[in-house]
Design a protein around this motif. Structure first.
Motif, PDB file in Angstrom:
ATOM      1  N   SER A  66      -3.978   3.143  13.141  1.00 43.43           N
ATOM      2  CA  SER A  66      -5.343   2.421  12.841  1.00 43.43           C
ATOM      3  C   SER A  66      -5.234   0.886  13.044  1.00 43.43           C
ATOM      4  CB  SER A  66      -6.070   3.129  11.516  1.00 43.43           C
ATOM      5  OG  SER A  66      -7.160   2.339  11.373  1.00 43.43           O
ATOM      6  N   ARG A  67      -4.233   0.593  11.868  1.00 44.58           N
ATOM      7  CA  ARG A  67      -3.972  -0.839  12.266  1.00 44.58           C
ATOM      8  C   ARG A  67      -3.632  -1.501  13.521  1.00 44.58           C
ATOM      9  NH1 ARG A  67      -3.283  -3.644   7.418  1.00 44.58           N
ATOM     10  NH2 ARG A  67      -3.517  -5.471   8.793  1.00 44.58           N
ATOM     11  N   TRP A  68      -2.990  -0.714  14.408  1.00 46.23           N
ATOM     12  CA  TRP A  68      -2.287  -1.080  15.759  1.00 46.23           C
ATOM     13  C   TRP A  68      -3.494  -1.191  16.440  1.00 46.23           C
ATOM     14  CZ3 TRP A  68       1.156  -3.456  17.957  1.00 46.23           C
ATOM     15  CH2 TRP A  68       1.207  -3.465  19.370  1.00 46.23           C
ATOM     16  N   GLN A  69      -4.540  -0.286  16.250  1.00 45.92           N
ATOM     17  CA  GLN A  69      -5.647  -0.447  17.181  1.00 45.92           C
ATOM     18  C   GLN A  69      -6.470  -1.721  16.908  1.00 45.92           C
ATOM     19  OE1 GLN A  69      -6.394   1.744  19.935  1.00 45.92           O
ATOM     20  NE2 GLN A  69      -4.317   2.583  19.393  1.00 45.92           N
ATOM     21  N   GLU A  70      -6.585  -1.875  15.518  1.00 47.53           N
ATOM     22  CA  GLU A  70      -7.438  -2.902  15.192  1.00 47.53           C
ATOM     23  C   GLU A  70      -6.820  -4.312  15.841  1.00 47.53           C
ATOM     24  OE1 GLU A  70      -7.779  -2.966  10.962  1.00 47.53           O
ATOM     25  OE2 GLU A  70      -8.876  -1.032  10.933  1.00 47.53           O
ATOM     26  N   TYR A  71      -5.389  -4.339  15.704  1.00 44.86           N
ATOM     27  CA  TYR A  71      -4.711  -5.582  16.018  1.00 44.86           C
ATOM     28  C   TYR A  71      -4.849  -5.731  17.686  1.00 44.86           C
ATOM     29  CZ  TYR A  71      -0.593  -8.049  18.067  1.00 44.86           C
ATOM     30  OH  TYR A  71       0.126  -9.156  18.654  1.00 44.86           O
ATOM     31  N   GLU A  93      -8.141  -7.248  18.159  1.00 45.07           N
ATOM     32  CA  GLU A  93      -8.244  -8.649  18.062  1.00 45.07           C
ATOM     33  C   GLU A  93      -7.648  -9.380  19.203  1.00 45.07           C
ATOM     34  OE1 GLU A  93      -6.402  -8.939  14.299  1.00 45.07           O
ATOM     35  OE2 GLU A  93      -7.799  -7.770  13.020  1.00 45.07           O
ATOM     36  N   HIS A 132      -2.350   5.543   8.908  1.00 38.94           N
ATOM     37  CA  HIS A 132      -2.626   4.066   8.762  1.00 38.94           C
ATOM     38  C   HIS A 132      -2.172   3.083   9.590  1.00 38.94           C
ATOM     39  CE1 HIS A 132      -3.806   0.752   6.253  1.00 38.94           C
ATOM     40  NE2 HIS A 132      -2.540   0.099   6.372  1.00 38.94           N
ATOM     41  N   ALA A 133      -0.891   3.288  10.101  1.00 36.28           N
ATOM     42  CA  ALA A 133      -0.269   2.308  11.146  1.00 36.28           C
ATOM     43  C   ALA A 133      -1.090   2.480  12.102  1.00 36.28           C
ATOM     44  CB  ALA A 133       1.371   2.741  11.086  1.00 36.28           C
ATOM     45  N   LYS A 175       0.912  -1.257   0.107  1.00 36.13           N
ATOM     46  CA  LYS A 175      -0.180   0.108   0.131  1.00 36.13           C
ATOM     47  C   LYS A 175       0.966   1.359  -0.015  1.00 36.13           C
ATOM     48  CE  LYS A 175      -3.745   2.041   2.414  1.00 36.13           C
ATOM     49  NZ  LYS A 175      -4.774   2.265   1.279  1.00 36.13           N
TER      50      LYS A 175
END
Length: 353
Positions: A18-23, A26, A15-16, A4
């Motif tokens: 946001s992905r960390w929060q998603e991780y 999970e 973006h990083a 990307k």
């Protein structure tokens, strides 16, 4: 999913994050902990930071006050201290709905707007502490911002601290404390700076006040609120005259004696001064103002006299930078241009001559 590409570093970092929060979501494993125990752990963490020298005792005591207020906040009819945190951010409760409840409760508190805003973001930090320890599935108030102050509130303050109202308050104050109130309005000293002011700090010959110390929160004494708070300001002739009369009436005094001490020569309690101001407002039949509003009045007079010289205004106010002065008092700026000496100019502005 392939590479990307991003237009800039800022977009990539967002973006990083946001992905960390998603991780983290999970990886979330519910941990059963009651709100009161979680708050105690946050406070224990702050105590460790204080012991490590990261901040002064007064700030740690302030954090205990924040923790107490936080524990009493209500979410869906139950205090935060009584919630099982793993159940807090769970349908139908979302970060948006929780933050809305909390903001409503903060807005009705009898506090200045700036204090309310600071309190909200302190609560946000506590929730972040909970989230990082996986006690909540999400940060309980998410990214919701505290509402901006309405312009009407600012306009109302300007009316409450008009020259006419301040003069009424001074005239209707208890004669014993009239000079203390007038001094605050005519010098802009923070309450802690005024309570710590000693006769040695007043130079009657040059008509200046040297400010270097203050009584801080919870009674500790130290340097002024900021490095820039250590300053020299002009002593308005009318105040100088009243101070000289006060000193003469007290007889021979040690230069270390407090200018506004109590009958025993000790510090006047801050709550007592606020009470005297409250009584004066009621007697004058004007809207209630806070003690700190006397400092705002001084700023408004400075801006009338020195609206074209914000560096001087910032210096007299003890602000760290001109930007702080502009951000806090920019709505009062005007284009008046005068050329008198500092003390004489301020005296004319205060007395309307």
């Amino acid at each position: 999913g392939g590479r990307k590409f991003f237009k800039c570093e800022l977009e990539a970092k967002a973006h990083a994050a946001s992905r960390w929060q998603e991780y983290l979501k999970e990886q979330y494993i519910p941990v059963t902990i009651k709100g009161d125990k979680a708050i105690a752990q946050w406070l224990s963490y702050q105590k460790a930071r204080y012991d490590n020298g990261e901040f002064l005792k007064q700030e740690y005591i302030h954090k205990t006050s924040i923790a107490d207020k936080f524990s009493k906040i209500i979410v869906q009819g139950k205090q935060l201290s009584k919630w099982d945190l793993s159940e807090l951010v769970k349908h139908p409760r979302s970060p948006a709905s929780i933050s809305e409840e909390i903001i409503k409760q903060i807005l009705v508190m009898d506090l200045a707007y700036k204090t309310k805003k600071t309190l909200y973001y302190s609560f946000k930090n506590i929730f972040t502490f909970f989230f990082e320890r996986k006690w909540t599935h999400d940060s309980a108030i998410g990214s919701t911002l505290f509402p901006k102050n309405k312009h009407g509130v600012i306009d109302n303050k300007a009316a409450r601290i008009s020259k006419e109202n301040i003069e009424k308050i001074i005239q209707n104050s208890n004669p014993k404390y009239r000079l203390a109130i007038k001094f605050a309005a005519y010098t802009g000293l923070r309450q802690g700076e005024q309570r710590e002011l000693r006769w040695k700090d007043i130079n009657f010959q040059d008509n200046i006040i040297i400010i270097s110390r203050g009584v801080q929160r919870y009674g500790t004494v130290g340097r002024t609120k900021t490095k820039n708070g250590q300053r020299i300001i002009p002593l308005v002739p009318s105040i100088s005259k009243e101070l000289k009369e006060l000193r003469m009436s007290l007889g021979k005094l040690d230069k270390e004696a407090l200018v506004f001490g109590n009958s025993r020569g000790n510090y006047i309690h801050d709550r007592f001064l606020r009470k005297q101001l409250e009584k004066a407002c009621k007697q004058a039949e004007v809207s209630h103002i806070r003690w700190h509003d006397l400092r705002h009045f001084y700023a408004s007079i400075l801006l009338q006299a020195y609206g074209d010289d914000l560096h001087k205004v910032a210096t007299f106010m003890g602000h760290k930078s001109i930007e702080i002065t502009r951000n806090v008092y920019g709505h009062w700026l005007d284009d008046k241009n005068r050329n008198a000496e500092d003390a004489a100019k301020l005296d004319a502005a205060f007395n309307g001559s």
